[in-house]
Write a protein that holds these residues in place. Structure first.
Motif, PDB file in Angstrom:
ATOM      1  N   GLY A  41      24.620  32.244  47.225  1.00  0.00           N
ATOM      2  CA  GLY A  41      25.425  32.719  46.102  1.00  0.00           C
ATOM      3  C   GLY A  41      25.411  34.227  45.912  1.00  0.00           C
ATOM      4  N   VAL A  42      24.576  34.933  46.681  1.00  0.00           N
ATOM      5  CA  VAL A  42      24.427  36.385  46.523  1.00  0.00           C
ATOM      6  C   VAL A  42      25.618  37.129  47.152  1.00  0.00           C
ATOM      7  CG1 VAL A  42      22.997  38.364  47.240  1.00  0.00           C
ATOM      8  CG2 VAL A  42      21.919  36.264  46.363  1.00  0.00           C
ATOM      9  N   ILE A  43      26.049  38.200  46.467  1.00  0.00           N
ATOM     10  CA  ILE A  43      27.109  39.080  46.996  1.00  0.00           C
ATOM     11  C   ILE A  43      26.528  40.482  47.107  1.00  0.00           C
ATOM     12  CG2 ILE A  43      29.386  40.095  46.532  1.00  0.00           C
ATOM     13  CD1 ILE A  43      29.948  37.604  44.763  1.00  0.00           C
ATOM     14  N   SER A  64      24.176  44.761  44.366  1.00  0.00           N
ATOM     15  CA  SER A  64      24.390  43.361  44.707  1.00  0.00           C
ATOM     16  C   SER A  64      24.375  42.498  43.452  1.00  0.00           C
ATOM     17  CB  SER A  64      23.317  42.876  45.686  1.00  0.00           C
ATOM     18  OG  SER A  64      22.063  42.850  45.047  1.00  0.00           O
ATOM     19  N   VAL A  65      25.064  41.354  43.569  1.00  0.00           N
ATOM     20  CA  VAL A  65      24.972  40.324  42.546  1.00  0.00           C
ATOM     21  C   VAL A  65      23.915  39.358  43.073  1.00  0.00           C
ATOM     22  CG1 VAL A  65      26.210  38.519  41.292  1.00  0.00           C
ATOM     23  CG2 VAL A  65      27.414  40.607  41.980  1.00  0.00           C
ATOM     24  N   THR A  79      34.058  32.871  50.245  1.00  0.00           N
ATOM     25  CA  THR A  79      35.021  33.948  50.509  1.00  0.00           C
ATOM     26  C   THR A  79      34.788  35.104  49.550  1.00  0.00           C
ATOM     27  OG1 THR A  79      36.653  32.199  50.975  1.00  0.00           O
ATOM     28  CG2 THR A  79      37.484  34.448  50.878  1.00  0.00           C
ATOM     29  N   VAL A  80      34.788  36.316  50.081  1.00  0.00           N
ATOM     30  CA  VAL A  80      34.864  37.521  49.243  1.00  0.00           C
ATOM     31  C   VAL A  80      36.084  38.307  49.703  1.00  0.00           C
ATOM     32  CG1 VAL A  80      32.409  37.801  48.658  1.00  0.00           C
ATOM     33  CG2 VAL A  80      33.281  38.780  50.789  1.00  0.00           C
ATOM     34  N   GLN A  81      36.763  38.943  48.774  1.00  0.00           N
ATOM     35  CA  GLN A  81      37.898  39.793  49.132  1.00  0.00           C
ATOM     36  C   GLN A  81      38.041  40.929  48.135  1.00  0.00           C
ATOM     37  OE1 GLN A  81      41.882  38.125  48.959  1.00  0.00           O
ATOM     38  NE2 GLN A  81      42.785  39.847  50.062  1.00  0.00           N
ATOM     39  N   TRP A  82      38.263  42.118  48.663  1.00  0.00           N
ATOM     40  CA  TRP A  82      38.579  43.265  47.811  1.00  0.00           C
ATOM     41  C   TRP A  82      39.982  43.095  47.255  1.00  0.00           C
ATOM     42  CZ3 TRP A  82      35.221  46.899  46.356  1.00  0.00           C
ATOM     43  CH2 TRP A  82      34.067  47.112  47.152  1.00  0.00           C
ATOM     44  N   TYR A  83      40.193  43.612  46.063  1.00  0.00           N
ATOM     45  CA  TYR A  83      41.553  43.748  45.541  1.00  0.00           C
ATOM     46  C   TYR A  83      42.280  44.681  46.514  1.00  0.00           C
ATOM     47  CZ  TYR A  83      45.303  44.936  42.259  1.00  0.00           C
ATOM     48  OH  TYR A  83      46.519  45.132  41.661  1.00  0.00           O
ATOM     49  N   PRO A  84      43.477  44.298  47.003  1.00  0.00           N
ATOM     50  CA  PRO A  84      44.072  45.067  48.102  1.00  0.00           C
ATOM     51  C   PRO A  84      44.452  46.510  47.786  1.00  0.00           C
ATOM     52  CG  PRO A  84      45.044  42.881  47.958  1.00  0.00           C
ATOM     53  CD  PRO A  84      44.203  43.061  46.724  1.00  0.00           C
ATOM     54  N   HIS A  85      44.584  46.863  46.490  1.00  0.00           N
ATOM     55  CA  HIS A  85      45.139  48.193  46.199  1.00  0.00           C
ATOM     56  C   HIS A  85      44.137  49.232  45.736  1.00  0.00           C
ATOM     57  CE1 HIS A  85      48.853  46.159  46.959  1.00  0.00           C
ATOM     58  NE2 HIS A  85      48.608  45.309  45.982  1.00  0.00           N
TER      59      HIS A  85
END
Length: 374
Positions: A41-43, A64-65, A79-85
């Motif tokens: 669960g860690v990011i 980190s979380v 899944t992790v994803q950056w906001y694209p903008h």
């Protein structure tokens, strides 16, 4: 540069995860910050830039979380994803049935979406300007679309029969979404249409369906658990538990019949593979047991196997500015694969007199000066 990727002895990524790494993402704005999500669960958020300016360095974790964070995911982050903008926001989804929208600066969730089943995959369009929809693939056969603007799940795409293992927006058309399911099918949707589904990919290109209705419109003979568009959005690469990878023309839905040979895929969940960007030809980097297989996308040729992990590789991500690759594995390590430097040629020997086989064909000079072109 891609043909000479090797495990870099001079670059480490700080080891923070105490369990397997399932997902990586590098933000598209600067290509500098990377997110990772783990089975516990860690990011973790890393800075890939070499701030020390020394040849040997470690990419530091900025924050980190962790397990003690009040809003940490309870189960595996898939899944992790950056906001694209911009880098002020990122997203994560987990087997704890939640999708979280994080404020990067405070590491607090700005929004949380809850689902009835495990979340396998989510994706935000890299090109959308008219919508803020996050596509979510869960244990349910219904594809959920969550609207960041309204904070609600705005609509549902119905058509799959089993769980949805991978979702990906087209990098070419902002309303087109591809989804892959355990029902052996890959569907392309236009999310503006009421019926939604544009096409269901058919590995036989319509040839077999005349004889048997059951074999019709399956992309693979097994669970389809990976999807990746080429960067121009003209083709879609899919991977299934039938140990096959297929390349599709994304506008006609046609199977291009490129043969990649046997692509071992024992993953019970979504498989995160990637395609190079800014290379000609384009290459696919596919987790293959404890290695990463590198294929030429349009010929199907297996170029090399990148070996360095001690256990199953779950994900890899490409850094286009420097043609680098990062991979995450069950062994808790993130490895950096960097193009090998060319050996400097001593000044007294001109390159002309060197035996030609020393030059990797990828490095041969193909420039023409503007004078020649008139």
């Amino acid at each position: 540069r891609v043909l000479s990727l090797e495990l870099n002895k001079d670059r480490d990524v700080e080891r923070i995860h105490g369990s397997g790494i399932n997902t990586l993402d590098i933000e598209p704005v600067e290509g500098r910050y990377m997110l990772s999500g783990g089975s516990d669960g860690v990011i973790v958020l890393y800075d890939l830039e070499n701030l020390s300016r020394k040849p040997t360095y470690t990419c530091k974790a900025l924050c980190s979380v962790g397990r003690s964070h009040p809003d940490v995911h309870r189960f595996s982050v898939e899944t992790v994803q950056w906001y694209p903008h911009d880098t002020g926001m990122f997203t994560s989804s987990s087997f704890d049935k939640a999708l979280k929208i994080w404020d990067t600066n405070t590491l607090q969730p700005a929004d949380v979406f809850h689902f009835e089943g495990t979340v396998y995959s989510h994706h935000m369009s890299p090109v959308a300007t008219k919508h803020c929809l996050i596509a979510v693939g869960t244990k349910s056969p219904k594809v959920q679309l969550c609207d960041l603007k309204s904070g609600s799940c705005s609509h549902i795409l119905q058509g799959h029969r089993q769980e949805v293992l991978a979702v990906s927006w087209s990098p070419r058309h902002e309303y087109v979404l591809a989804t892959a399911s355990a029902d052996s099918r890959v569907k392309l949707w236009d999310v503006r249409r009421a019926s939604g589904c544009l096409t269901t990919l058919d590995q036989h290109n319509g040839e077999k369906s005349k004889a048997s209705s059951e074999a019709a419109n399956t992309a693979h003979n097994g669970r389809v658990n990976g999807l990746c568009y080429t960067n121009d959005g003209l083709h879609l690469l899919t991977i299934g538990t039938d140990d096959r990878m297929r390349l599709w023309n994304s506008s006609t839905g046609e199977n291009t019949l490129v043969n990649y040979g046997k692509v071992c895929n024992e993953s019970r969940k979504g498989l995160k593979f990637t395609i190079s960007c800014g290379c000609n030809p384009e290459f696919a980097f596919v987790p293959y047991g404890s290695a990463i297989a590198v294929y030429t996308v349009f010929t199907g040729e297996l170029i090399t196997m990148l070996r360095g992990h001690y256990s199953t590789v779950n994900c890899c991500v490409f850094q286009p500015n420097f043609q680098e690759l990062y991979s995450g594995s069950k062994d808790c390590n993130i490895l950096a694969w960097i193009p090998a430097l060319r050996e400097p040629v001593p000044d007294d020997i001109s390159e002309k007199s060197l035996p030609q086989q020393h030059l990797n064909p990828a490095y041969e000079d193909a420039w023409s000066s503007s004078d020649d072109e008139g």
